[in-house]
Design an enzyme around this catalytic site. Structure first.
Site, PDB file in Angstrom:
ATOM      1  N   TYR A   1      37.651 -11.575 -19.813  1.00 14.24           N
ATOM      2  CA  TYR A   1      38.275 -12.329 -18.729  1.00 14.24           C
ATOM      3  C   TYR A   1      39.802 -12.298 -18.775  1.00 14.24           C
ATOM      4  CZ  TYR A   1      33.807 -14.256 -17.158  1.00 14.24           C
ATOM      5  OH  TYR A   1      32.536 -14.399 -16.658  1.00 14.24           O
TER       6      TYR A   1
ATOM      7  N   LYS B   1      27.378 -10.603 -30.228  1.00 13.50           N
ATOM      8  CA  LYS B   1      26.724  -9.304 -30.076  1.00 13.50           C
ATOM      9  C   LYS B   1      27.298  -8.341 -31.118  1.00 13.50           C
ATOM     10  CE  LYS B   1      23.747  -6.668 -27.900  1.00 13.50           C
ATOM     11  NZ  LYS B   1      22.286  -6.909 -28.031  1.00 13.50           N
TER      12      LYS B   1
ATOM     13  N   ASP C   1      21.418 -11.945 -26.555  1.00 13.07           N
ATOM     14  CA  ASP C   1      20.200 -11.750 -25.786  1.00 13.07           C
ATOM     15  C   ASP C   1      19.048 -12.572 -26.347  1.00 13.07           C
ATOM     16  OD1 ASP C   1      21.132  -9.726 -27.586  1.00 13.07           O
ATOM     17  OD2 ASP C   1      19.293  -8.602 -27.289  1.00 13.07           O
TER      18      ASP C   1
ATOM     19  N   ASP D   1      30.294 -18.207 -20.308  1.00 10.89           N
ATOM     20  CA  ASP D   1      30.162 -18.394 -18.867  1.00 10.89           C
ATOM     21  C   ASP D   1      28.694 -18.248 -18.454  1.00 10.89           C
ATOM     22  OD1 ASP D   1      30.802 -18.771 -16.230  1.00 10.89           O
ATOM     23  OD2 ASP D   1      31.822 -16.854 -15.973  1.00 10.89           O
TER      24      ASP D   1
END
Length: 335
Positions: free
Chosen positions: A123, A172, A205, A229
């Site tokens: 972002y 991740k 995930d 987010d």
């Protein structure tokens, strides 16, 4: 006297913000609301979505209360929310999600707080085309040790101060070994300084899967910008939707409080918008200002109205004919 920059926003923003301000004023807390413009309405009025006058107000007051803003999708129009977070270094985004007795949801007794790093990652907007034909685009995700450490410290201090028992760090790092890897490494270091708080690590995930299978295993989630987010919308869905979710954007010396839902232009001016999220954002703002008694009064009153399910907007009770204004009046009566 508290001086607060009031940004009513676009679409349904002015209507729900008017209700929230009226409720806060009804508690007797002395706030000087300094109204300022931002978003599409500001662009049409001033030729810019974020006027200098608005920034000057926030510079002075260091606290802002904001309604939803409209950001066109994929048109080179930078998100005002992102711009404000980066300008004032509002590095911590806090979004609590909990079930309400009067709101329909798939689960009961959920109470999850997502704490999201708010200034780094994808972002930051570091993206560009790699070819003249503009058929190859690249985005850069930037993660720093400083940025990671301060959001993780914030999360653990939040857990300690709010008697939370567990923090789950979402990452991740199995694929993004440098960016997510750095965030995870710093998380482990910070967690070691808070042995009284249980620390858990989950790949992003897998986190999504576990949230929809057994959300009760989560307490506080801390993660990077984009993951946060996404997860905060997921947790909102677990408890009935974004109409109930407030957000706080907190920095070292400034803070901005908002509803996290959109501007909903399709129902603008129809007295249909649910003001609960922005009312709860006002509760978070009052706690930030040290007005804890008033904050608690509003929260209890809003819970009473929502749980009763009568004086609420149709999104909470499809059989209701009550509008935004009437729901606000019911909350004031419940005070």
């Amino acid at each position: 006297m508290h001086n607060v920059t009031l940004i009513k926003g676009d679409g349904i923003g002015p209507s729900i913000m008017d209700v929230a301000v009226k409720i806060i004023d009804a508690t007797g807390v002395n706030i000087n609301w300094e109204e300022a413009d931002a978003g599409m309405a500001a662009y049409e009025k001033h030729g810019t979505a974020l006027p200098d006058e608005t920034l000057a107000s926030i510079d002075k007051n260091r606290v802002a209360f904001k309604g939803p803003l409209t950001t066109p999708v994929g048109k080179g129009f930078r998100s005002i929310n992102v711009a404000l977070r980066q300008k004032y270094d509002l590095y911590a985004n806090v979004r609590p999600a909990r079930t309400w007795k009067g709101a329909q949801s798939k689960f009961a007794d959920i109470d999850i707080v997502v704490i999201r790093e708010n200034t780094e990652g994808l972002y930051m907007g570091l993206e560009h085309y790699l070819t003249k034909e503009k058929d190859v685009a690249e985005s850069l995700a930037v993660i720093t040790r400083k940025g990671s450490e301060r959001i993780l410290e914030y999360a653990f201090k939040y857990a300690r101060e709010n008697e939370r028992k567990k923090i789950t760090l979402c990452h991740k790092a199995n694929i993004l070994k440098y960016t997510s890897g750095l965030f995870l490494d710093v998380g482990r270091e910070v967690a070691a300084r808070y042995p009284e708080i249980e620390f858990d690590e989950k790949i992003i995930d897998a986190t999504c899967m576990h949230l929809v299978m057994d959300p009760h295993q989560f307490d506080v989630i801390v993660t990077t910008n984009m993951f946060g987010d996404i997860l905060s919308d997921l947790t909102a869905g677990l408890v009935g939707g974004l109409g109930l979710i407030p957000g706080a954007n907190v920095g070292a010396d400034a803070a901005l409080f908002e509803a996290v839902h959109g501007s909903a232009p399709d129902i603008e001016g129809k007295n249909l918008a649910n003001p609960a999220a922005v009312i709860m954002a006002g509760v978070m703002m009052l706690n930030h200002l040290g007005e804890n008694t008033a904050a608690k009064r509003i929260q209890v009153a809003l819970e009473k109205v929502v749980d009763a399910g009568e004086c609420v907007t149709p999104d909470l009770n499809p059989d209701s004919t009550v509008g935004t204004i009437e729901m606000g009046e019911a909350v004031i009566a419940a005070l």
